[in-house]
Structure formats: structure tokens, C-alpha cells
Design an enzyme around this catalytic site. Structure first.
Site, short mmCIF file in Angstrom:
data_model
loop_
_atom_site.label_atom_id
_atom_site.label_comp_id
_atom_site.label_asym_id
_atom_site.label_seq_id
_atom_site.Cartn_x
_atom_site.Cartn_y
_atom_site.Cartn_z
N ASP A 81 71.53 15.84 11.25
CA ASP A 81 70.20 15.59 10.70
C ASP A 81 69.50 16.91 10.38
OD1 ASP A 81 68.05 14.11 9.89
OD2 ASP A 81 67.33 13.63 11.90
N GLY A 82 68.60 16.85 9.39
CA GLY A 82 67.74 17.99 9.09
C GLY A 82 68.07 18.79 7.85
N ASN A 142 67.45 18.11 4.69
CA ASN A 142 66.30 18.16 3.78
C ASN A 142 65.19 19.05 4.31
OD1 ASN A 142 67.01 16.58 1.54
ND2 ASN A 142 66.64 14.69 2.64
N ARG A 143 64.90 18.94 5.61
CA ARG A 143 63.85 19.76 6.20
C ARG A 143 64.22 21.24 6.18
NH1 ARG A 143 63.15 16.31 11.52
NH2 ARG A 143 65.03 15.31 10.69
N SER A 175 74.52 3.44 5.99
CA SER A 175 74.32 2.34 5.04
C SER A 175 72.88 2.30 4.55
CB SER A 175 74.71 1.01 5.69
OG SER A 175 74.10 0.86 6.96
N ASN A 200 71.19 5.09 3.80
CA ASN A 200 70.95 6.26 2.95
C ASN A 200 70.94 5.94 1.46
OD1 ASN A 200 72.65 8.67 5.10
ND2 ASN A 200 70.49 8.12 4.99
N TRP A 201 71.43 4.76 1.08
CA TRP A 201 71.37 4.37 -0.34
C TRP A 201 69.92 4.30 -0.82
CZ3 TRP A 201 75.76 4.77 -2.86
CH2 TRP A 201 76.97 4.49 -2.21
N ARG A 217 72.63 15.11 18.39
CA ARG A 217 71.80 14.90 17.21
C ARG A 217 70.94 16.14 16.99
NH1 ARG A 217 68.79 9.74 14.63
NH2 ARG A 217 67.90 10.87 12.87
#
Length: 248
Positions: free
Chosen positions: A19-20, A22-23, A65, A67-68, A187
Site C-alpha cells: 500500500d501507499g 499513490n501517496r 477486485s 481496484n477496478w 501492510r
């Protein structure tokens, strides 16, 4: 080559929610796609050091699933990255005795990606080193549902009675059911939830959360997670006294 030391317990199966991206990119005033590209380097590093440390299974949550629902431009970029990685990285995996498995509903991908998935899995299927599982278009609800559908068909065909269904039957039909369940789930990016990832499989998994964004996750980050895991007492419903008798 092993990178583990004598004091560090190495999990058999490590699952990672990456995760992360985009940030990480926004913090640097870059587009979201740049974050995903930077995340590929962290994937390479993690795969390498997990394999060197003796991890038997590494499962990476690459595309859920859900993320679409992201912006179409980002989804398209993720698909392009996925296809590129399949074609570019699979030979490295094969030469390092790593078996690749893709888990999730791959029928939603375009024909080119589906073809590359089959070719990549076929190229590495005889490898008996670490298994690298990539969860792509994967969701824990979908996974349990597809397992139930398979069992329902067996009941319908008379091969199984409903009252005879056990945990073991479900595990047999679930993704990665033939492999040890995750010992440790990592995570990144500070979130503390599992986001529909390996819901059945992570019944007794230890969790490790780090504020680092995924592109910044490196060898030292991985070993910090292993060190945290080393300090956990895994009782599996038993008492400390029982564990002491079993491991004097």
C-alpha cells in the site's frame, strides 16, 4: 544463500499488502502511475530477500477486485505494468528456482495478460524453491465464494454430503490451500486493515503494520518485520504452559 541470523525466526509464508504507491507519488508531486512503477523495485527487493532468507511462500496483493473502481488511466497503467512484469521478470524467477502462481479471477483480464499468465506459470511450475503468489483481481469474498461453488457442485453430483463438509474441504478449494497458511502479513503505508485479502487463510496470521509507503520498503524494512515476528508467541488456542511442555 541465507540472510537469516540465528536469532531471527523466518516465517514460512509471508503475505504483503503493498500500500501507499499513490501517496508516495503525491508526496513527490508525481502522477500516481509513477508510484506504481517505483513499487516494482520494492517487489524485486522483497522477492530476492525473502527467497534468500528461506521464506517458502511469498504472497503479494497486487490488484484487488475492488481496484477496478480506480480511475481508468490508473487501471490501464496497472495492467500494462502487470503485463510488463510478467514478461520481464519471469525468466529471473525461473533461473532462481522460484515458482510463480497467480491467484484471483484472471478471466477478467484481457487475452494478452491471460496468455502471459499461463506462460509464466508453465515456465516456473517445476521449480521447488520459494513460491511467489501474486494476487491479481483477487478478493477474499470471491475466494470463499468460488470455493463454496465448487463444493456445491460436488454435493449436487452426489460426491459429497452437506453434513460431511469440514474446514479441510474448504481449504482444499481455496486459493493456496495446498500451501502453508500465512504466518506473517505485512501492510505498508500505515493502514491497519486487511482489505479483503486472504480472509480464510489468515485465521492465525501475525500482523505487522509499518508507516512506510510501499516504494520505500527495502531489505531493512523486511527484516524489521521478521524481527517483530520473532518476538511473537503463537499459541493457536493453547496456554503458555502447554507451549513450554511442547518446546522445553
Amino acid at each position: 544463500m541465507s540472510e537469516s541470523n540465528t536469532d531471527r525466526k523466518i516465517p514460512r509464508h509471508v503475505a504483503i499488502i503493498m500500500d501507499g504507491n499513490n501517496r508516495w507519488a503525491k508526496k513527490r508531486l508525481l502522477g500516481g502511475v509513477s508510484g506504481h512503477k517505483a513499487g516494482v523495485k520494492a517487489v524485486r527487493t522483497t522477492v530476492e530477500h525473502c527467497a534468500r532468507s528461506g521464506v517458502k511462500v511469498l504472497t503479494l496483493y497486487a490488484f484487488s477486485s475492488e481496484n477496478w473502481a480506480r480511475p481508468q488511466e490508473e487501471v490501464n497503467a496497472l495492467m500494462d505494468l502487470f503485463l510488463m512484469a510478467l514478461k520481464r521478470e519471469v525468466k529471473k524467477l525461473a533461473s532462481n528456482n522460484i515458482r510463480l502462481r497467480i491467484i484471483g479471477d484472471t478471466t477478467a483480464f484481457n487475452k494478452s495478460i491471460q496468455k502471459s499468465i499461463k506462460e509464466a506459470e508453465a515456465l516456473t511450475k517445476e521449480n521447488d524453491g520459494m513460491t511467489l503468489a501474486i494476487a491479481a483481481n483477487y478478493g477474499g469474498h470471491w475466494d470463499i465464494t468460488q470455493a463454496m461453488q465448487k463444493l456445491a457442485k460436488k454435493v449436487q453430483q452426489g460426491a459429497l454430503s452437506p453434513e460431511d463438509i469440514t474446514d479441510a474441504h474448504i481449504t482444499d478449494e481455496i486459493m493456496l490451500g495446498d500451501l502453508p497458511p500465512p504466518d506473517l502479513c505485512i501492510r505498508t503505508a500505515g493502514e491497519q486493515r486487511i482489505s479483503n485479502f486472504l480472509l480464510w487463510q489468515m485465521a492465525y496470521t501475525e500482523f505487522y503494520f509499518t508507516p512506510e509507503y510501499w516504494p520505500d520498503f527495502n531489505k531493512e524494512s523486511l527484516f524489521k518485520a521478521f524481527d517483530s515476528f520473532s518476538g511473537r508467541i503463537r499459541r493457536f488456542g493453547r496456554t503458555d504452559e502447554q507451549l513450554q511442555k511442547e518446546n522445553p
